[in-house]
Design a protein around this motif. Structure first.
Motif, mmCIF file in Angstrom:
data_model
loop_
_atom_site.group_PDB
_atom_site.id
_atom_site.type_symbol
_atom_site.label_atom_id
_atom_site.label_comp_id
_atom_site.label_asym_id
_atom_site.label_seq_id
_atom_site.Cartn_x
_atom_site.Cartn_y
_atom_site.Cartn_z
ATOM 1 N N ILE A 341 -23.797 59.394 42.268
ATOM 2 C CA ILE A 341 -24.978 60.172 42.651
ATOM 3 C C ILE A 341 -24.652 61.013 43.887
ATOM 4 C CG2 ILE A 341 -27.403 60.104 43.256
ATOM 5 C CD1 ILE A 341 -27.687 57.461 41.965
ATOM 6 N N LEU A 342 -24.048 60.349 44.856
ATOM 7 C CA LEU A 342 -23.765 61.051 46.103
ATOM 8 C C LEU A 342 -22.722 62.144 45.926
ATOM 9 C CD1 LEU A 342 -24.759 60.775 49.057
ATOM 10 C CD2 LEU A 342 -25.698 59.227 47.417
ATOM 11 N N LEU A 343 -21.774 61.903 45.043
ATOM 12 C CA LEU A 343 -20.787 62.964 44.783
ATOM 13 C C LEU A 343 -21.508 64.179 44.200
ATOM 14 C CD1 LEU A 343 -17.809 63.932 44.643
ATOM 15 C CD2 LEU A 343 -17.757 63.097 42.302
ATOM 16 N N GLY A 344 -22.453 63.921 43.299
ATOM 17 C CA GLY A 344 -23.229 65.018 42.706
ATOM 18 C C GLY A 344 -23.980 65.805 43.770
ATOM 19 N N VAL A 345 -24.643 65.072 44.669
ATOM 20 C CA VAL A 345 -25.431 65.758 45.699
ATOM 21 C C VAL A 345 -24.496 66.480 46.668
ATOM 22 C CG1 VAL A 345 -27.181 65.483 47.473
ATOM 23 C CG2 VAL A 345 -27.216 63.971 45.492
ATOM 24 N N ALA A 346 -23.440 65.784 47.103
ATOM 25 C CA ALA A 346 -22.553 66.378 48.106
ATOM 26 C C ALA A 346 -21.836 67.610 47.542
ATOM 27 C CB ALA A 346 -21.539 65.342 48.593
ATOM 28 N N ALA A 347 -21.388 67.539 46.294
ATOM 29 C CA ALA A 347 -20.689 68.690 45.713
ATOM 30 C C ALA A 347 -21.646 69.873 45.574
ATOM 31 C CB ALA A 347 -20.096 68.316 44.356
ATOM 32 N N SER A 348 -22.911 69.598 45.272
ATOM 33 C CA SER A 348 -23.892 70.686 45.147
ATOM 34 C C SER A 348 -24.076 71.395 46.488
ATOM 35 C CB SER A 348 -25.246 70.142 44.697
ATOM 36 O OG SER A 348 -25.104 69.462 43.480
ATOM 37 N N VAL A 349 -24.228 70.594 47.539
ATOM 38 C CA VAL A 349 -24.430 71.156 48.874
ATOM 39 C C VAL A 349 -23.184 71.919 49.319
ATOM 40 C CG1 VAL A 349 -24.704 70.493 51.299
ATOM 41 C CG2 VAL A 349 -26.104 69.414 49.534
ATOM 42 N N GLN A 350 -22.029 71.326 49.022
ATOM 43 C CA GLN A 350 -20.757 71.943 49.400
ATOM 44 C C GLN A 350 -20.620 73.333 48.770
ATOM 45 O OE1 GLN A 350 -17.521 69.481 48.169
ATOM 46 N NE2 GLN A 350 -15.969 71.052 48.480
ATOM 47 N N GLU A 351 -20.928 73.417 47.486
ATOM 48 C CA GLU A 351 -20.747 74.691 46.792
ATOM 49 C C GLU A 351 -21.766 75.734 47.235
ATOM 50 O OE1 GLU A 351 -18.821 72.568 42.840
ATOM 51 O OE2 GLU A 351 -20.835 73.378 42.732
ATOM 52 N N LYS A 352 -22.999 75.285 47.415
ATOM 53 C CA LYS A 352 -24.039 76.259 47.772
ATOM 54 C C LYS A 352 -23.853 76.797 49.184
ATOM 55 C CE LYS A 352 -28.279 78.163 47.597
ATOM 56 N NZ LYS A 352 -29.188 78.642 46.584
ATOM 57 N N PHE A 353 -23.545 75.886 50.125
ATOM 58 C CA PHE A 353 -23.524 76.314 51.514
ATOM 59 C C PHE A 353 -22.126 76.599 52.034
ATOM 60 C CE2 PHE A 353 -27.475 74.036 50.876
ATOM 61 C CZ PHE A 353 -28.386 74.967 51.350
ATOM 62 N N TRP A 493 -27.060 82.241 48.200
ATOM 63 C CA TRP A 493 -25.844 81.482 47.938
ATOM 64 C C TRP A 493 -24.806 81.828 48.996
ATOM 65 C CZ3 TRP A 493 -25.683 77.911 43.999
ATOM 66 C CH2 TRP A 493 -24.456 77.248 43.858
ATOM 67 N N ARG A 494 -24.329 80.815 49.745
ATOM 68 C CA ARG A 494 -23.377 81.137 50.810
ATOM 69 C C ARG A 494 -21.958 80.722 50.452
ATOM 70 N NH1 ARG A 494 -26.565 78.578 55.231
ATOM 71 N NH2 ARG A 494 -28.547 79.613 54.995
ATOM 72 N N GLY A 495 -21.855 79.812 49.519
ATOM 73 C CA GLY A 495 -20.526 79.284 49.202
ATOM 74 C C GLY A 495 -19.761 80.209 48.290
ATOM 75 N N ARG A 496 -18.681 79.667 47.761
ATOM 76 C CA ARG A 496 -17.805 80.449 46.913
ATOM 77 C C ARG A 496 -18.399 80.454 45.508
ATOM 78 N NH1 ARG A 496 -12.090 79.272 45.293
ATOM 79 N NH2 ARG A 496 -12.963 77.230 44.993
ATOM 80 N N ASP A 497 -19.012 81.560 45.087
ATOM 81 C CA ASP A 497 -19.378 81.640 43.675
ATOM 82 C C ASP A 497 -18.604 82.820 43.149
ATOM 83 O OD1 ASP A 497 -20.342 81.672 41.165
ATOM 84 O OD2 ASP A 497 -22.295 82.511 41.692
#
Ligand code: PFF
Length: 526
Positions: A341-353, A493-497
């Motif tokens: 669960i936490l990997l899911g949340v952390a990866a989401s935050v990592q990618e977005k920000f 979106w601030r991260g790498r997209d």
């Protein structure tokens, strides 16, 4: 060194690694702590029918859908949905926020299990496990917003969060995968040992009888069906955005559907095994007290694991070893699920920000830790937990599955490309029935059940709890998830997209009625 795919994304180092991690996410407290009680409450043996129907009509199809989205669009849920179709990012955040809520209370149950693992050595709960659990350990108070921390819960809870943080900071392959490769086989061996021991206890078979005796009338009750579907969603970790994220770390050439079947089968087998183990043990307890198993009290919810089980353990010859293994298994199973669960949340935050892996792991774990300490290591923890669990799983996740089916299949019309994606990489091929099943059956059927459940909760309330309380921990929690999802997707979106992201293999994204199901395989492009 962590392995990276052609797009620079870290990957699991093998299919076995991915499968074990996915099993680790699926097999959790839901299997050991939730399933036996839910099955028992909802028709016993007869529950296995809605359960199997739910597994085949929604569980496995939606697991494939999660895998397809993550694997094709290569991102944690918000990014993967966004790449599929921009506005769908909000759905990704909705799922991730729901997971976040679950993590906050899930950690509390792991913390209790950790304490009980220690207590089992000297049977510390004494002669009155109920009073020990409620009064001495949790110090349960009235339904209120209490702020007094309970030290016995706070310490293990902090330990759980620190361990989660360390694993996440180590990354996908060195952290999460490694933990699962060690914990899952260990859990399996320990638990099989436990079940074998349980089956040799006096009265074990009376317990199994009670568990498997079907109450056919239950099949006519919509609440039983919704319980089966939400158990399947929770247990397989689907429609939470978590399996989307896990699949996004899988290498491009990977047999996705076959892995999914292995995971689903392993999870349900473990669930049944847990039901058998738990009820065999209860049969022993009933035999000791000379009563029928059905007359035992406390067969569901947290009380089953933390009151009834300790009571049985105290009566059993060699009970402390049994107890240590039982609570140890809960900790192992729970831990491999919470890190997913936490990997899911952390990866989401990592990618977005656009944060680094460590920074997002620390931020997310710290926020969750503070919330779970504030909410669940206080004297009102038990009630809050039960209420949040009820709303998150019976309403939130069913709604999430319906929204996912409608948006992906009908609004963005990606059913066909996702099906062809899975078929291009997997050996177990999906026919058009898969799209049909998700697009038609799931929303109609799940929609009907959801309405029934909402009506019951509105008209009858829940467990006699005051309305304001349900408005905060039930409806309010869901409102928070919706608002947070909307806000998070509104932030730029601030991260790498990467604007030139191209899904692989190249397939027409639009539905093509005449397209052949299995396209020729293409070489991976860099
Ligand atoms: N599947 C886990 C269990 O059965 O305990 C719980 C869970 C894990 C739910 C991951 C949701 C999730 F995203």
């Amino acid at each position: 060194m962590a392995q990276r795919g052609a797009d620079g994304r870290e990957t699991w180092t093998s299919s076995t690694g991915f499968i074990l991690a996915a099993i680790g996410s699926a097999v959790g407290l839901g299997n050991i702590w939730r399933f036996p009680g839910v099955a028992y409450e909802n028709g016993g043996g007869a529950f296995l029918i809605p359960y199997l129907v739910a597994l085949l009509t929604a569980g496995i199809p939606i697991l494939f859908l999660d895998y397809a989205i993550g694997h094709r669009y290569r991102g944690a849920a918000p990014l993967a949905y966004r790449r599929m179709a921009r506005p769908a990012e909000t759905l990704g955040w909705f799922q991730i926020m729901l997971s976040f809520v679950i993590a906050v209370y899930y950690a509390a149950v792991i913390a209790w299990s950790l304490s009980y693992f220690v207590f089992a050595f000297d049977l510390r709960w004494g002669d009155d496990p109920r009073s020990f659990f409620l009064n001495d350990y949790l110090q349960v108070g009235d339904p209120e917003l209490s702020t007094s921390l309970v030290a016995g819960v706070t310490i293990p809870l902090v330990l759980v969060w620190v361990a989660v943080l360390v694993v996440l900071a180590l990354g996908v392959a060195n952290g999460v995968q490694r933990v699962n490769i060690i914990f899952i086989p260990l859990l399996f061996v320990a638990f099989v040992g436990l079940v074998v021991r349980a089956l040799t206890l006096e009265g074990a078979f009376a317990g199994l009888d009670e568990f498997f005796t079907p109450d056919w009338a239950a099949l006519a009750d919509a609440n039983v069906w919704i319980a089966a579907y939400s158990q399947i969603f929770f247990s397989l970790s689907i429609a939470f955005g978590i399996m989307v994220t896990y699949a996004s770390f899988q290498r491009r050439k990977a047999n996705m559907t076959t892995s999914g079947l292995v995971v689903a089968f392993a999870n349900s087998s473990f669930e049944l095994l847990a039901g058998i183990g738990v009820f065999a043990t209860l049969g022993f307890m009933a035999a000791q007290q000379n009563i029928a198993v059905g007359d035992l009290e406390g067969l569901t919810g947290p009380i089953l694991s933390f009151v009834t089980f300790p009571a049985v353990i105290s009566q059993m010859p060699g009970g402390n070893i049994f107890g240590v293994i039982f609570f140890g298994s809960l900790v192992l199973a729970g831990f491999t699920s919470i890190i997913s669960i936490l990997l899911g949340v952390a990866a989401s935050v990592q990618e977005k920000f656009g944060l680094g892996q460590r920074a997002s792991a620390v931020t997310v774990s710290a926020i969750c830790a503070v919330l779970s300490l504030a909410l669940f290591s206080t004297t009102s923890g038990l009630l809050a937990l039960d209420t949040v669990d009820q709303w998150a799983n019976n309403i939130g996740i069913v709604f999430s599955a319906i929204a996912m089916a409608i948006l992906v299949i009908w609004v963005f019309r990606k059913g066909d490309v996702l099906r062809r994606h899975l078929n291009a990489v997997s050996t177990f091929k999906l026919g058009r029935w898969w799209v049909l099943l998700i697009g038609a059956l799931a929303p109609l059927y799940l929609g009907w059940m959801l309405v029934q459940r909402v009506v019951v909760l509105i008209t009858e309330g829940y467990e006699g709890l005051p309305q304001w309380y349900l408005n905060v921990f039930g409806w309010g929690m869901l409102g928070f998830v919706v608002v947070a999802a909307a806000l998070l997707s509104a932030v730029p979106w601030r991260g790498r997209d990467n604007p030139d992201f191209r899904p692989w293999p190249a397939l027409p994204e639009e539905p093509e009625p005449l397209a052949r199901p299995d396209l020729p395989r293409q070489e991976e492009t860099r």
